[in-house]
Design an enzyme around this catalytic site. Structure first.
Site, PDB file in Angstrom:
ATOM      1  N   SER A  95     -81.852  10.230   6.809  1.00 38.61           N
ATOM      2  CA  SER A  95     -81.643  10.489   8.221  1.00 38.61           C
ATOM      3  C   SER A  95     -82.464  11.691   8.698  1.00 38.61           C
ATOM      4  O   SER A  95     -83.667  11.720   8.507  1.00 38.61           O
ATOM      5  CB  SER A  95     -80.154  10.662   8.505  1.00 38.61           C
ATOM      6  OG  SER A  95     -79.906  10.536   9.872  1.00 38.61           O
TER       7      SER A  95
ATOM      8  N   ASP B  96     -79.038  -0.762  11.158  1.00 36.22           N
ATOM      9  CA  ASP B  96     -78.944   0.653  11.531  1.00 36.22           C
ATOM     10  C   ASP B  96     -79.612   0.923  12.880  1.00 36.22           C
ATOM     11  O   ASP B  96     -80.813   0.696  13.038  1.00 36.22           O
ATOM     12  CB  ASP B  96     -79.615   1.498  10.442  1.00 36.22           C
ATOM     13  CG  ASP B  96     -79.518   2.986  10.705  1.00 36.22           C
ATOM     14  OD1 ASP B  96     -78.721   3.391  11.574  1.00 36.22           O
ATOM     15  OD2 ASP B  96     -80.224   3.751  10.028  1.00 36.22           O
TER      16      ASP B  96
ATOM     17  N   HIS C  19     -77.237   2.676   7.505  1.00 35.16           N
ATOM     18  CA  HIS C  19     -77.915   3.953   7.352  1.00 35.16           C
ATOM     19  C   HIS C  19     -77.932   4.389   5.886  1.00 35.16           C
ATOM     20  O   HIS C  19     -76.885   4.592   5.277  1.00 35.16           O
ATOM     21  CB  HIS C  19     -77.159   4.983   8.193  1.00 35.16           C
ATOM     22  CG  HIS C  19     -78.006   6.072   8.761  1.00 35.16           C
ATOM     23  ND1 HIS C  19     -79.072   5.842   9.590  1.00 35.16           N
ATOM     24  CD2 HIS C  19     -77.930   7.420   8.634  1.00 35.16           C
ATOM     25  CE1 HIS C  19     -79.605   6.997   9.960  1.00 35.16           C
ATOM     26  NE2 HIS C  19     -78.937   7.965   9.385  1.00 35.16           N
TER      27      HIS C  19
END
Length: 489
Positions: A178, A410, A436
């Site tokens: 991320s 995602d 994710h």
């Protein structure tokens, strides 16, 4: 101020250094990427705290202030003779240890040491005793990258002492999911001489002002039936909010959210996490059933929000309260304010409602986000999205030896690099519950599956295939480092 005296004699060259990855989870509520909820596994391989004296401002020749930054090390699988060092980048929440996900498997395979550095300001690594807007001016991705570089230099030198090595370095490799995935890619971009390569999982390398694709992906991931149920639920909530706001807020256990935009953002995020973290059926099955049976959709959604989002998932409603975000005290809840500062100054990712066919409320628009930034941090705060993308390159990042991975469901993948280019392969993990960081976390992404077990993914083979590609790239790039006797290529 919580700074180390400047008399510390230790000097670090930030130009001989490297990388890391996150032990926290990607997406916290309210545009956060890293998850901070009770659903996060506390099954750490190690939670023994170690400390490193870090420079406050890497871009000043005159400011020599320091602060203490928390880190962790795991040597259980380390092969002292020639093992690499895997650096996990911690992100926008407290870094409380090294968790047991797929990186464990990789560390065993390659005989690697694993180290993780907490991101400046988050958790126990705050330079100040107050998170006033003035004190937050050293909170940025650019400063964080230099933190990683300085730490890498320190850790390599300390490891050499421990192993009685007088010269030479281990091969290093960076990992991140991320925002830390973006940091992983950006570190390889800005310091290519300091690392053999990078894994950028669900890496949000493109700063986005109005991120309408986020909501659009939720609709696509939900499918026609669930999407229609969510849209109808949103319309009904807005009608009831106008008629009796106190009652509808109470139904969702969110009476403290006085601002309509805050409340509707909270309800939008509650749906998002089902798709982002590999639990779509927890949301869609009861909602579609309620719609088909002619039951009250608002009641059905409120049940999901209270039992799952606030209950088993463990989100705190206060995360969405702007009064809470204005609190400058350094506490466990500080992460909310800190990440919003990064959002409001660097990357935006404003999850606004698209003009047509939106799932989320139109109250969550550009004005709502800009008003929040001003209300929480004061005048003069604005996300420099163009400058961020100019500095790093966005999706056109001109790096090398970076693996990009994304989950098909995602919503953050549209801010990542989804097409391969020379020396930067990109892979999409495609399945019904691939969200994710699936490549490192398995399915569901929350709660964490030990060693990132993929057997609960609807298509485990898709995950295994991408993981094999990751292993092959790490193996190749590490071997190229070792052939030259350097810790980078």
């Amino acid at each position: 101020m919580k700074l180390t005296p400047t008399t510390t004699p230790f000097f670090l060259s930030v130009f001989s250094i490297i990388i890391l990855w996150t032990t926290s989870f990607a997406f916290t509520p309210r545009t956060f990427l890293q998850l901070q909820s009770s659903a996060v596994s506390t099954n750490y391989l190690t939670d023994k705290e170690l400390w490193f004296t870090q420079t406050l401002d890497h871009f000043s020749a005159y400011d020599h202030r320091k602060f203490e930054q928390r880190y962790y090390e795991l040597l259980d699988f380390f092969r002292p003779s020639d093992g690499p060092i895997f650096l996990r980048i911690c992100g926008e929440s407290a870094c409380n240890g090294i968790s047991n996900d797929y990186l464990t498997v990789l560390a065993k395979k390659f005989g690697a040491a694993v180290v993780a550095l907490e991101h400046r300001y988050y958790g126990k690594s705050s330079p100040f005793k107050s998170h006033s807007t003035e004190n937050l001016k050293y909170l940025s991705s650019k400063q964080a990258l230099f933190d990683l570089a300085a730490f890498r230099q320190y850790y390599q030198e300390s490891l050499n002492l421990k192993l009685n090595k007088t010269k030479g370095e281990n091969a290093w490799f960076v990992f991140g999911v991320s925002y830390p995935g973006a940091l992983s890619a950006w570190f390889r971009l800005k310091f290519p001489h300091l690392t053999c390569g990078s894994l950028a999982s669900s890496a949000v390398v493109e700063a986005v002002f109005n991120y309408t694709e986020f909501d659009q992906q939720i609709g696509e991931s939900a499918g026609p039936e669930c999407k229609a149920a969510l849209q109808e639920t949103n319309r009904l909530v807005e009608q009831r909010l106008a008629a009796n706001g106190k009652a509808v807020r109470g139904l969702f256990g969110a009476t403290q959210l006085d601002i309509d935009g805050d409340f509707m953002y909270f309800l939008a995020d509650a749906a998002v996490i089902a798709f982002q973290y590999g639990n779509p059926d927890r949301l869609c099955s009861p909602l579609v059933q309620a719609k088909n049976n002619g039951e009250d959709l608002v009641e059905a959604y409120a049940k999901y929000v209270k039992e799952y989002y606030l209950g088993s998932f463990g989100v705190d409603v206060e995360t969405y309260n702007q009064k809470h975000l204005k609190n400058t005290a350094v506490t466990e809840g500080s992460s909310d304010r800190l990440w919003w500062f990064q959002v409001c100054t660097e990357v935006a990712y404003f999850q606004v409602a698209p003009a047509n066919d939106s799932i989320r409320s139109s109250k969550v628009d550009t004005k709502y986000h800009l008003d929040l930034c001003k209300n929480v941090f004061g005048e003069g705060i604005y996300p420099e999205v163009d400058a961020t993308n100019l500095y790093y390159g966005g999706k056109r990042i001109a790096g090398s030896k970076i693996v990009f991975t994304n989950g098909s469901q995602d919503p953050w993948r549209h801010a990542s690099k989804q097409t391969s280019s020379p020396d930067m392969p990109s892979y999409i993990v495609s399945c019904h519950n691939c969200g994710h960081g699936t490549d490192l976390r398995g399915c569901p992404q929350v709660p964490l599956s030990p060693e990132g077990n993929a057997e609960n993914c609807s298509n485990p083979d898709a995950v295994h295939k991408v993981r094999q590609q990751i292993v092959e790239n790490i193996d190749l790039w590490l071997s190229e480092c070792q052939e030259t006797g350097r810790s980078y290529m």
